[in-house]
Design an enzyme around this catalytic site. Structure first.
Site, PDB file in Angstrom:
ATOM      1  N   GLU A  53      18.174  -0.408 -15.802  1.00 20.43           N
ATOM      2  CA  GLU A  53      18.411  -1.729 -16.419  1.00 20.43           C
ATOM      3  C   GLU A  53      18.633  -2.778 -15.330  1.00 20.43           C
ATOM      4  OE1 GLU A  53      21.816  -1.141 -18.905  1.00 20.43           O
ATOM      5  OE2 GLU A  53      20.663  -0.277 -20.562  1.00 20.43           O
ATOM      6  N   ARG A  69      -3.758 -33.333  -1.657  1.00 16.21           N
ATOM      7  CA  ARG A  69      -5.201 -33.089  -1.583  1.00 16.21           C
ATOM      8  C   ARG A  69      -5.968 -34.176  -2.354  1.00 16.21           C
ATOM      9  NH1 ARG A  69      -9.545 -31.043   1.094  1.00 16.21           N
ATOM     10  NH2 ARG A  69     -11.088 -30.141  -0.330  1.00 16.21           N
ATOM     11  N   GLU A 107       8.732  -0.844  -9.877  1.00 15.39           N
ATOM     12  CA  GLU A 107       9.940  -0.833 -10.731  1.00 15.39           C
ATOM     13  C   GLU A 107       9.577  -0.573 -12.194  1.00 15.39           C
ATOM     14  OE1 GLU A 107      12.854  -0.518  -9.953  1.00 15.39           O
ATOM     15  OE2 GLU A 107      13.041  -1.253  -7.898  1.00 15.39           O
TER      16      GLU A 107
HETATM   17  C1  LIG Z   1       4.456  -2.119  -2.541  1.00 18.94           C
HETATM   18  C2  LIG Z   1       5.050  -1.017  -3.347  1.00 18.94           C
HETATM   19  C3  LIG Z   1       6.402  -0.754  -3.256  1.00 18.94           C
HETATM   20  C4  LIG Z   1       6.972   0.281  -3.962  1.00 18.94           C
HETATM   21  N1  LIG Z   1       8.311   0.518  -3.842  1.00 18.94           N
HETATM   22  C5  LIG Z   1       8.856   1.560  -4.456  1.00 18.94           C
HETATM   23  C6  LIG Z   1      10.234   1.882  -4.289  1.00 18.94           C
HETATM   24  O1  LIG Z   1      10.952   1.186  -3.561  1.00 18.94           O
HETATM   25  N2  LIG Z   1      10.752   2.954  -4.928  1.00 18.94           N
HETATM   26  C7  LIG Z   1       9.976   3.732  -5.729  1.00 18.94           C
HETATM   27  O2  LIG Z   1      10.474   4.697  -6.291  1.00 18.94           O
HETATM   28  N3  LIG Z   1       8.658   3.460  -5.914  1.00 18.94           N
HETATM   29  C8  LIG Z   1       8.088   2.405  -5.304  1.00 18.94           C
HETATM   30  N4  LIG Z   1       6.763   2.134  -5.489  1.00 18.94           N
HETATM   31  C9  LIG Z   1       5.965   3.031  -6.328  1.00 18.94           C
HETATM   32  C10 LIG Z   1       5.736   2.438  -7.701  1.00 18.94           C
HETATM   33  O3  LIG Z   1       6.923   2.448  -8.437  1.00 18.94           O
HETATM   34  C11 LIG Z   1       4.610   3.258  -8.354  1.00 18.94           C
HETATM   35  O4  LIG Z   1       3.395   2.912  -7.714  1.00 18.94           O
HETATM   36  C12 LIG Z   1       4.540   2.965  -9.848  1.00 18.94           C
HETATM   37  O5  LIG Z   1       5.650   3.496 -10.512  1.00 18.94           O
HETATM   38  C13 LIG Z   1       3.281   3.549 -10.500  1.00 18.94           C
HETATM   39  O6  LIG Z   1       3.190   4.913 -10.183  1.00 18.94           O
HETATM   40  P1  LIG Z   1       1.806   5.479  -9.633  1.00 18.94           P
HETATM   41  O7  LIG Z   1       1.358   4.596  -8.508  1.00 18.94           O
HETATM   42  O8  LIG Z   1       1.989   6.923  -9.370  1.00 18.94           O
HETATM   43  O9  LIG Z   1       0.793   5.245 -10.816  1.00 18.94           O
HETATM   44  P2  LIG Z   1       0.490   6.231 -12.021  1.00 18.94           P
HETATM   45  O10 LIG Z   1       1.748   6.793 -12.583  1.00 18.94           O
HETATM   46  O11 LIG Z   1      -0.579   7.180 -11.592  1.00 18.94           O
HETATM   47  O12 LIG Z   1      -0.102   5.215 -13.080  1.00 18.94           O
HETATM   48  C14 LIG Z   1      -1.466   4.788 -13.093  1.00 18.94           C
HETATM   49  C15 LIG Z   1      -1.682   3.971 -14.346  1.00 18.94           C
HETATM   50  O13 LIG Z   1      -1.419   4.764 -15.497  1.00 18.94           O
HETATM   51  C16 LIG Z   1      -0.426   4.170 -16.309  1.00 18.94           C
HETATM   52  N5  LIG Z   1       0.435   5.182 -16.910  1.00 18.94           N
HETATM   53  C17 LIG Z   1       1.077   6.206 -16.292  1.00 18.94           C
HETATM   54  N6  LIG Z   1       1.815   6.883 -17.174  1.00 18.94           N
HETATM   55  C18 LIG Z   1       1.630   6.298 -18.375  1.00 18.94           C
HETATM   56  C19 LIG Z   1       2.127   6.538 -19.686  1.00 18.94           C
HETATM   57  N7  LIG Z   1       2.987   7.516 -19.958  1.00 18.94           N
HETATM   58  N8  LIG Z   1       1.730   5.725 -20.684  1.00 18.94           N
HETATM   59  C20 LIG Z   1       0.886   4.708 -20.432  1.00 18.94           C
HETATM   60  N9  LIG Z   1       0.374   4.425 -19.231  1.00 18.94           N
HETATM   61  C21 LIG Z   1       0.755   5.202 -18.212  1.00 18.94           C
HETATM   62  C22 LIG Z   1       0.364   3.277 -15.343  1.00 18.94           C
HETATM   63  O14 LIG Z   1       1.035   2.242 -16.041  1.00 18.94           O
HETATM   64  C23 LIG Z   1      -0.740   2.768 -14.451  1.00 18.94           C
HETATM   65  O15 LIG Z   1      -1.401   1.702 -15.054  1.00 18.94           O
HETATM   66  C24 LIG Z   1       6.172   1.075  -4.816  1.00 18.94           C
HETATM   67  C25 LIG Z   1       4.801   0.798  -4.942  1.00 18.94           C
HETATM   68  C26 LIG Z   1       4.237  -0.230  -4.234  1.00 18.94           C
HETATM   69  C27 LIG Z   1       2.759  -0.526  -4.382  1.00 18.94           C
END
Ligand SMILES: Cc1cc2nc3c(=O)[nH]c(=O)nc-3n(C[C@H](O)[C@H](O)[C@H](O)COP(=O)(O)OP(=O)(O)OC[C@H]3O[C@@H](n4cnc5c(N)ncnc54)[C@H](O)[C@@H]3O)c2cc1C
Length: 161
Positions: A20, A48, A143
């Site tokens: 939250e 501009r 997040e």
């Molecule tokens: C610059 C950056 C900073 C980050 N910082 C942090 C951090 O500080 N701490 C941390 O823990 N993580 C961090 N992350 C990771 C981030 O939280 C994840 O990239 C994000 O949670 C998505 O996970 P994934 O990339 O594995 O995508 P996936 O889980 O593979 O998702 C791919 C797609 O499928 C969708 N999807 C997945 N599951 C479902 C579902 N059940 N229902 C519907 N749609 C779904 C997702 O919404 C997305 O569109 C960071 C990422 C980036 C790019």
């Protein structure tokens, strides 16, 4: 909180509370990024000149500025609402999720429109706006992706109504 974290069986509840706070904080960051992009865009629109007048005099540019700030303010107020819920100690996964979802969509829109106001310069790395646009896009991913926020919001709504 430190004492609570040592109580067995409370881990999941505390994790949910952490989400939250993190989602509200992320919504606030999105509002900040959007506000920054807006301020650069409105300043540039006055500087501009095209067709011998500042582009801020063109109705279509003015409409963009109006919508951008309207969306920023809506996200800001939703974030404040989630903050008040959190401060009251009530469960606020719904409000935090809504603030984060809306702010993430808002900042993508606002930073994209800010880039549009900068025209070709907006896309260039010489100008800060390109960075705002790229950073703005991140909010739908980290997040908790927007899809996960939608899931959290819908789940809670189905419990309430
Ligand atoms: C610059 C950056 C900073 C980050 N910082 C942090 C951090 O500080 N701490 C941390 O823990 N993580 C961090 N992350 C990771 C981030 O939280 C994840 O990239 C994000 O949670 C998505 O996970 P994934 O990339 O594995 O995508 P996936 O889980 O593979 O998702 C791919 C797609 O499928 C969708 N999807 C997945 N599951 C479902 C579902 N059940 N229902 C519907 N749609 C779904 C997702 O919404 C997305 O569109 C960071 C990422 C980036 C790019």
């Amino acid at each position: 909180m430190k004492g609570q974290s040592q109580k067995p069986g409370k881990g999941f509840y505390q994790l949910m509370q952490t989400y939250e706070s993190a989602r509200i904080q992320t919504a606030a960051r999105a509002v900040g990024v959007a506000q920054g992009a807006f301020e650069l865009a409105i300043k540039y629109s006055k500087e501009r000149y095209q067709f011998e007048r500042p582009i801020s005099e063109f109705q279509l540019i003015r409409a963009k500025l109006a919508k951008m700030m309207t969306y920023i303010e809506a996200a800001r107020q939703l974030t404040y609402y989630a903050c008040r819920m959190k401060d009251s100690g009530k469960r606020c996964d719904l409000e935090a999720g809504m603030a984060k979802l809306f702010a993430a969509e808002m900042v993508e829109y606002v930073t994209s429109e800010a880039m549009q106001i900068f025209g070709g310069y907006g896309y260039s790395k010489e100008y800060e706006i390109e960075r705002y646009w790229r950073d703005g896009r991140l909010f739908r991913i980290f997040e908790g992706t927007s899809e996960i926020q939608e899931e959290v919001i819908a789940k809670r709504l189905l419990e309430i109504y």
